[in-house]
Each structure stands twice: as structure tokens, then as C-alpha cells.
Design a protein around this motif. Sequence first.
Motif, PDB file in Angstrom:
ATOM      1  N   GLY A  38       0.780  -1.231   0.000  1.00 15.52           N
ATOM      2  CA  GLY A  38       0.000   0.000   0.000  1.00 15.52           C
ATOM      3  C   GLY A  38       0.807   1.275   0.000  1.00 15.52           C
ATOM      4  O   GLY A  38       0.245   2.367  -0.072  1.00 15.52           O
ATOM      5  N   GLY A  39       2.125   1.164   0.096  1.00 16.88           N
ATOM      6  CA  GLY A  39       2.943   2.359   0.063  1.00 16.88           C
ATOM      7  C   GLY A  39       2.968   2.999  -1.315  1.00 16.88           C
ATOM      8  O   GLY A  39       2.455   2.445  -2.291  1.00 16.88           O
ATOM      9  N   GLY A  40       3.562   4.186  -1.383  1.00 17.62           N
ATOM     10  CA  GLY A  40       3.659   4.876  -2.660  1.00 17.62           C
ATOM     11  C   GLY A  40       4.009   6.329  -2.488  1.00 17.62           C
ATOM     12  O   GLY A  40       4.372   6.769  -1.394  1.00 17.62           O
ATOM     13  N   LEU A  41       3.869   7.073  -3.581  1.00 14.94           N
ATOM     14  CA  LEU A  41       4.138   8.501  -3.592  1.00 14.94           C
ATOM     15  C   LEU A  41       2.816   9.251  -3.468  1.00 14.94           C
ATOM     16  O   LEU A  41       1.867   8.973  -4.217  1.00 14.94           O
ATOM     17  CB  LEU A  41       4.833   8.887  -4.896  1.00 14.94           C
ATOM     18  N   GLN A  68      10.849   4.026   9.558  1.00 13.52           N
ATOM     19  CA  GLN A  68      12.230   4.482   9.549  1.00 13.52           C
ATOM     20  C   GLN A  68      12.401   5.484   8.416  1.00 13.52           C
ATOM     21  O   GLN A  68      12.306   5.120   7.237  1.00 13.52           O
ATOM     22  CB  GLN A  68      13.218   3.328   9.382  1.00 13.52           C
ATOM     23  N   ALA A  69      12.626   6.725   8.778  1.00 15.56           N
ATOM     24  CA  ALA A  69      12.853   7.781   7.803  1.00 15.56           C
ATOM     25  C   ALA A  69      14.287   7.691   7.283  1.00 15.56           C
ATOM     26  O   ALA A  69      15.160   7.122   7.950  1.00 15.56           O
ATOM     27  CB  ALA A  69      12.606   9.137   8.446  1.00 15.56           C
ATOM     28  N   PRO A  70      14.541   8.262   6.115  1.00 14.32           N
ATOM     29  CA  PRO A  70      15.891   8.193   5.545  1.00 14.32           C
ATOM     30  C   PRO A  70      16.946   8.744   6.499  1.00 14.32           C
ATOM     31  O   PRO A  70      16.815   9.863   7.011  1.00 14.32           O
ATOM     32  CB  PRO A  70      15.778   9.062   4.293  1.00 14.32           C
ATOM     33  N   GLY A  71      17.950   7.956   6.776  1.00 14.00           N
ATOM     34  CA  GLY A  71      19.048   8.393   7.620  1.00 14.00           C
ATOM     35  C   GLY A  71      18.749   8.459   9.104  1.00 14.00           C
ATOM     36  O   GLY A  71      19.559   8.979   9.881  1.00 14.00           O
ATOM     37  N   LYS A  72      17.566   7.944   9.508  1.00 12.20           N
ATOM     38  CA  LYS A  72      17.180   8.021  10.919  1.00 12.20           C
ATOM     39  C   LYS A  72      16.918   6.626  11.478  1.00 12.20           C
ATOM     40  O   LYS A  72      16.863   5.639  10.746  1.00 12.20           O
ATOM     41  CB  LYS A  72      15.937   8.891  11.067  1.00 12.20           C
ATOM     42  N   LEU A 125      -1.118  13.616   5.254  1.00 17.91           N
ATOM     43  CA  LEU A 125       0.299  13.251   5.214  1.00 17.91           C
ATOM     44  C   LEU A 125       1.194  14.464   5.024  1.00 17.91           C
ATOM     45  O   LEU A 125       0.852  15.405   4.296  1.00 17.91           O
ATOM     46  CB  LEU A 125       0.535  12.218   4.120  1.00 17.91           C
ATOM     47  N   LYS A 126       2.331  14.410   5.694  1.00 16.13           N
ATOM     48  CA  LYS A 126       3.319  15.480   5.658  1.00 16.13           C
ATOM     49  C   LYS A 126       4.641  14.951   5.102  1.00 16.13           C
ATOM     50  O   LYS A 126       4.900  13.743   5.202  1.00 16.13           O
ATOM     51  CB  LYS A 126       3.558  16.002   7.074  1.00 16.13           C
ATOM     52  N   PRO A 127       5.484  15.805   4.568  1.00 18.53           N
ATOM     53  CA  PRO A 127       6.787  15.324   4.073  1.00 18.53           C
ATOM     54  C   PRO A 127       7.577  14.568   5.137  1.00 18.53           C
ATOM     55  O   PRO A 127       8.302  13.615   4.815  1.00 18.53           O
ATOM     56  CB  PRO A 127       7.490  16.619   3.662  1.00 18.53           C
ATOM     57  N   GLU A 128       7.418  14.940   6.394  1.00 20.02           N
ATOM     58  CA  GLU A 128       8.145  14.257   7.467  1.00 20.02           C
ATOM     59  C   GLU A 128       7.605  12.860   7.764  1.00 20.02           C
ATOM     60  O   GLU A 128       8.180  12.128   8.575  1.00 20.02           O
ATOM     61  CB  GLU A 128       8.154  15.095   8.753  1.00 20.02           C
ATOM     62  N   ASP A 129       6.510  12.479   7.125  1.00 19.77           N
ATOM     63  CA  ASP A 129       6.013  11.108   7.237  1.00 19.77           C
ATOM     64  C   ASP A 129       6.713  10.176   6.253  1.00 19.77           C
ATOM     65  O   ASP A 129       6.491   8.961   6.291  1.00 19.77           O
ATOM     66  CB  ASP A 129       4.506  11.053   6.979  1.00 19.77           C
ATOM     67  N   THR A 130       7.539  10.720   5.378  1.00 22.92           N
ATOM     68  CA  THR A 130       8.278   9.898   4.429  1.00 22.92           C
ATOM     69  C   THR A 130       9.170   8.921   5.171  1.00 22.92           C
ATOM     70  O   THR A 130       9.999   9.318   6.000  1.00 22.92           O
ATOM     71  CB  THR A 130       9.139  10.779   3.504  1.00 22.92           C
ATOM     72  N   ALA A 131       8.993   7.629   4.881  1.00 20.88           N
ATOM     73  CA  ALA A 131       9.727   6.587   5.599  1.00 20.88           C
ATOM     74  C   ALA A 131       9.373   5.226   5.008  1.00 20.88           C
ATOM     75  O   ALA A 131       8.427   5.107   4.227  1.00 20.88           O
ATOM     76  CB  ALA A 131       9.360   6.606   7.085  1.00 20.88           C
ATOM     77  N   GLY A 171       7.941  -7.350   9.117  1.00 21.95           N
ATOM     78  CA  GLY A 171       7.855  -7.433   7.680  1.00 21.95           C
ATOM     79  C   GLY A 171       9.050  -6.750   7.035  1.00 21.95           C
ATOM     80  O   GLY A 171       9.920  -6.211   7.720  1.00 21.95           O
ATOM     81  N   ARG A 172       9.074  -6.758   5.705  1.00 20.26           N
ATOM     82  CA  ARG A 172      10.173  -6.134   4.982  1.00 20.26           C
ATOM     83  C   ARG A 172       9.953  -4.651   4.747  1.00 20.26           C
ATOM     84  O   ARG A 172      10.876  -3.939   4.339  1.00 20.26           O
ATOM     85  CB  ARG A 172      10.388  -6.835   3.646  1.00 20.26           C
ATOM     86  N   GLY A 173       8.747  -4.194   4.962  1.00 22.74           N
ATOM     87  CA  GLY A 173       8.479  -2.774   4.862  1.00 22.74           C
ATOM     88  C   GLY A 173       7.898  -2.342   3.538  1.00 22.74           C
ATOM     89  O   GLY A 173       8.036  -3.028   2.513  1.00 22.74           O
ATOM     90  N   THR A 174       7.243  -1.185   3.563  1.00 22.51           N
ATOM     91  CA  THR A 174       6.714  -0.569   2.350  1.00 22.51           C
ATOM     92  C   THR A 174       7.052   0.917   2.392  1.00 22.51           C
ATOM     93  O   THR A 174       6.925   1.556   3.440  1.00 22.51           O
ATOM     94  CB  THR A 174       5.196  -0.806   2.214  1.00 22.51           C
ATOM     95  N   GLN A 175       7.518   1.454   1.271  1.00 25.29           N
ATOM     96  CA  GLN A 175       7.986   2.833   1.209  1.00 25.29           C
ATOM     97  C   GLN A 175       6.814   3.794   1.049  1.00 25.29           C
ATOM     98  O   GLN A 175       5.961   3.621   0.167  1.00 25.29           O
ATOM     99  CB  GLN A 175       8.949   3.010   0.042  1.00 25.29           C
ATOM    100  N   VAL A 176       6.801   4.818   1.873  1.00 27.38           N
ATOM    101  CA  VAL A 176       5.845   5.919   1.743  1.00 27.38           C
ATOM    102  C   VAL A 176       6.648   7.191   1.517  1.00 27.38           C
ATOM    103  O   VAL A 176       7.532   7.520   2.315  1.00 27.38           O
ATOM    104  CB  VAL A 176       4.968   6.062   3.000  1.00 27.38           C
ATOM    105  N   THR A 177       6.352   7.876   0.430  1.00 29.90           N
ATOM    106  CA  THR A 177       7.028   9.129   0.111  1.00 29.90           C
ATOM    107  C   THR A 177       5.988  10.223  -0.033  1.00 29.90           C
ATOM    108  O   THR A 177       5.047  10.090  -0.828  1.00 29.90           O
ATOM    109  CB  THR A 177       7.839   9.000  -1.186  1.00 29.90           C
ATOM    110  N   VAL A 178       6.152  11.279   0.754  1.00 29.54           N
ATOM    111  CA  VAL A 178       5.225  12.404   0.716  1.00 29.54           C
ATOM    112  C   VAL A 178       5.970  13.594   0.132  1.00 29.54           C
ATOM    113  O   VAL A 178       6.883  14.141   0.757  1.00 29.54           O
ATOM    114  CB  VAL A 178       4.688  12.734   2.115  1.00 29.54           C
ATOM    115  N   SER A 179       5.578  13.976  -1.065  1.00 31.22           N
ATOM    116  CA  SER A 179       6.298  15.037  -1.772  1.00 31.22           C
ATOM    117  C   SER A 179       5.407  15.628  -2.855  1.00 31.22           C
ATOM    118  O   SER A 179       4.576  14.937  -3.449  1.00 31.22           O
ATOM    119  CB  SER A 179       7.569  14.479  -2.409  1.00 31.22           C
ATOM    120  N   SER A 180       5.601  16.913  -3.093  1.00 25.31           N
ATOM    121  CA  SER A 180       4.872  17.567  -4.181  1.00 25.31           C
ATOM    122  C   SER A 180       5.711  17.549  -5.463  1.00 25.31           C
ATOM    123  O   SER A 180       5.272  18.049  -6.503  1.00 25.31           O
ATOM    124  CB  SER A 180       4.521  18.999  -3.792  1.00 25.31           C
TER     125      SER A 180
END
Length: 122
Positions: free
Chosen positions: A7-10, A38-42, A85-91, A113-122
Motif C-alpha cells: 500500500g505504500g507509494g508517492l 524508519q525515515a531516511p538516515g534516521k 500526510l506530511k513530508p516528514e512522514d516519508t519513511a 515485515g520487509r516494509g513498504t515505502q511511503v514518500t510524501v512530496s509535491s
Amino acid sequence: VQLVESGGGLVQPGGSLTLSCAASGFIFSNYILAWVRQAPGKGLEWVSAISRTSSTTAYADSVKGRFTISRDNDKGIVYLHMNGLKPEDTAVYFCAKDVRSYYTNYPEYDYWGRGTQVTVSS
């Protein structure tokens, strides 16, 4: 034991997504389930958890009022409904199974689980 997220996505800021986690290999209705991200780099950030019968749910302050966790014990699926959703929810969002069947403020997860990517961006 398997936990498979989907269910993840952009999505644009302010948008919505619903994540799903399909579980197998254990008695789903016997255990607490949770979402961790887990956000990028965090590091890992606990997001939400739900008790066996859905009577208890808990949320991180960062998502409270925007995210809703739910589960379907007949289907063996736990969901994370994400609104506003906010950009800081990207993870990468992970589904996790607690070792316990009773709700506690001190979770201990034994399967992920292995995870699903969520990216919040305009």
C-alpha cells in the motif's frame, strides 16, 4: 511467520494512504500488532499499536489525529490509515508482531515485515 506490507507509494502533502499488513504462520488474533517506521538516515520510530480485540490503540504524538490503526482478525490483516500526510512522514513503514498477547507500554517485537515505502512530496 510472515508479515507482508503493501500500500505504500508517492503521495502529495495532505493526501492519504492506507497500508496493509497480511500475516500468516501464527494465530493472528492472539497478538498485539504494531507499525514502526524508519525515515531516511534516521532510526526506527514506533508509530502505532493495536490490541488483540482492537479495544486498545495507541499512537505516537507525531501521528495522533492523522493516522488510524485497525485490524481484521478474520482476514489476518492489520491496517494503517494515514490522512493529512506530511513530508516528514516519508519513511519505510514496517509491520511488527509483539511477543505478548496482552497490551503493554513496553512492546517487544519478534517478527517484522520487509516494509513498504511511503514518500510524501509535491
